[in-house]
Design an enzyme around this catalytic site. Structure first.
Site, mmCIF file in Angstrom:
data_model
loop_
_atom_site.group_PDB
_atom_site.id
_atom_site.type_symbol
_atom_site.label_atom_id
_atom_site.label_comp_id
_atom_site.label_asym_id
_atom_site.label_seq_id
_atom_site.Cartn_x
_atom_site.Cartn_y
_atom_site.Cartn_z
ATOM 1 N N HIS A 17 0.850 -1.206 0.000
ATOM 2 C CA HIS A 17 0.000 0.000 0.000
ATOM 3 C C HIS A 17 0.883 1.253 0.000
ATOM 4 O O HIS A 17 0.609 2.207 -0.725
ATOM 5 C CB HIS A 17 -0.881 0.049 1.261
ATOM 6 C CG HIS A 17 -1.947 -1.005 1.321
ATOM 7 N ND1 HIS A 17 -2.120 -1.823 2.416
ATOM 8 C CD2 HIS A 17 -2.912 -1.356 0.440
ATOM 9 C CE1 HIS A 17 -3.147 -2.627 2.199
ATOM 10 N NE2 HIS A 17 -3.639 -2.379 1.015
ATOM 11 N N LYS A 41 -17.349 -7.592 7.054
ATOM 12 C CA LYS A 41 -16.196 -8.432 7.361
ATOM 13 C C LYS A 41 -15.915 -8.287 8.853
ATOM 14 O O LYS A 41 -16.429 -7.401 9.497
ATOM 15 C CB LYS A 41 -14.961 -7.950 6.598
ATOM 16 C CG LYS A 41 -14.998 -8.219 5.113
ATOM 17 C CD LYS A 41 -13.636 -7.907 4.523
ATOM 18 C CE LYS A 41 -13.641 -7.888 3.012
ATOM 19 N NZ LYS A 41 -12.341 -7.434 2.481
ATOM 20 N N ARG A 94 -1.288 -5.835 -8.583
ATOM 21 C CA ARG A 94 -0.067 -6.585 -8.289
ATOM 22 C C ARG A 94 0.243 -7.601 -9.376
ATOM 23 O O ARG A 94 1.382 -7.809 -9.733
ATOM 24 C CB ARG A 94 -0.213 -7.329 -6.951
ATOM 25 C CG ARG A 94 -0.296 -6.411 -5.758
ATOM 26 C CD ARG A 94 -0.838 -7.119 -4.567
ATOM 27 N NE ARG A 94 -2.219 -7.556 -4.813
ATOM 28 C CZ ARG A 94 -3.056 -7.963 -3.874
ATOM 29 N NH1 ARG A 94 -2.653 -8.050 -2.633
ATOM 30 N NH2 ARG A 94 -4.292 -8.314 -4.168
ATOM 31 N N SER A 132 -2.987 -7.925 2.522
ATOM 32 C CA SER A 132 -3.285 -7.840 3.958
ATOM 33 C C SER A 132 -3.691 -9.219 4.489
ATOM 34 O O SER A 132 -3.278 -9.622 5.572
ATOM 35 C CB SER A 132 -4.416 -6.842 4.197
ATOM 36 O OG SER A 132 -4.034 -5.579 3.757
HETATM 37 O O1 PNS Z 1 -8.490 -3.243 -0.012
HETATM 38 P P1 PNS Z 1 -9.645 -3.875 -0.713
HETATM 39 O O2 PNS Z 1 -10.415 -4.759 0.251
HETATM 40 O O3 PNS Z 1 -9.247 -4.577 -1.980
HETATM 41 O O4 PNS Z 1 -10.622 -2.668 -1.129
HETATM 42 C C1 PNS Z 1 -11.853 -2.932 -1.737
HETATM 43 C C2 PNS Z 1 -12.698 -1.662 -1.779
HETATM 44 C C3 PNS Z 1 -12.822 -1.038 -0.416
HETATM 45 C C4 PNS Z 1 -12.073 -0.665 -2.721
HETATM 46 C C5 PNS Z 1 -14.108 -2.081 -2.322
HETATM 47 O O5 PNS Z 1 -14.595 -3.173 -1.608
HETATM 48 C C6 PNS Z 1 -15.102 -0.946 -2.266
HETATM 49 O O6 PNS Z 1 -15.015 -0.013 -3.015
HETATM 50 N N1 PNS Z 1 -16.034 -1.037 -1.304
HETATM 51 C C7 PNS Z 1 -17.011 -0.004 -1.012
HETATM 52 C C8 PNS Z 1 -18.405 -0.403 -1.509
HETATM 53 C C9 PNS Z 1 -18.489 -0.201 -2.996
HETATM 54 O O7 PNS Z 1 -18.319 0.885 -3.515
HETATM 55 N N2 PNS Z 1 -18.765 -1.305 -3.702
HETATM 56 C C10 PNS Z 1 -18.892 -1.307 -5.143
HETATM 57 C C11 PNS Z 1 -17.546 -1.335 -5.795
HETATM 58 S S1 PNS Z 1 -17.761 -1.294 -7.521
#
Ligand code: PNS
Length: 163
Positions: A17, A41, A94, A132
């Site tokens: 990150h 989660k 990645r 993570s």
């Molecule tokens: O670090 P991560 O878990 O890969 O991040 C994922 C994240 C937080 C970017 C994604 O789950 C997200 O945007 N969640 C918020 C809800 C949302 O907008 N969902 C639709 C995504 S198209």
């Protein structure tokens, strides 16, 4: 003024990150590191703890002229980015395996907010396997994660484990 949002769970923050944060800095004037308050989660750290550790780790990164802000958010990333007046959503890639999921998210976010572009940055190859989830798993089973997560994050993980 170009403002970006870098959304994620950051549970916990990894050196991968931080690598994306460093690479984003020259591209934007301001970036909000947006920590998802993911209620569905069961995270290791609360959103506030995750924000705090990012703030503590940021001084170790050269973020040049870019102002870095850290905020927790709930709900849609696209909505948060719009309300924050951001023009871009930053995501790190990645490996090819990340691409399909990221593409779907980027297209959905673009449908929700057509004026906000997703910008993908390639993580340094030394972090191509760092996530993570993997860091938590290896740490909890007693494996070494030094060099892959900031030292202060490792200390906080140790403190959680001993609690
Ligand atoms: O670090 P991560 O878990 O890969 O991040 C994922 C994240 C937080 C970017 C994604 O789950 C997200 O945007 N969640 C918020 C809800 C949302 O907008 N969902 C639709 C995504 S198209």
């Amino acid at each position: 003024m170009q403002r970006a949002v870098f959304p994620g769970s950051f549970d916990p923050l990894t050196n991968g990150h931080l690598d994306i944060i460093k690479r984003s800095a020259p591209l934007f004037d301001e970036m909000i590191i947006a920590v998802l308050n993911n209620l569905d989660k069961s995270p290791m750290f609360t959103a506030e703890e995750r924000c705090e550790m990012i703030r503590e780790a940021l001084p170790s990164v050269d973020t040049s002229e870019c102002t870095m802000l850290v905020e927790a958010f709930s709900g849609l990333t696209a909505e948060f980015a719009r309300k924050s007046n951001a023009t871009a959503i930053v995501r790190g890639i990645r490996a090819v395996s990340d691409y399909e999921y990221e593409l779907r998210m980027a297209l959905m976010n673009r449908r929700l907010e057509p004026t906000i572009e997703t910008v993908f940055l390639m993580a340094g190859e030394e972090y191509s396997y760092v996530s993570s989830t993997l860091m938590k798993q290896v740490f909890e089973l007693g494996g070494r994660v030094d060099g892959l997560i900031p030292g202060l994050v490792e200390e906080k993980m140790r403190a959680k484990q001993n609690r």
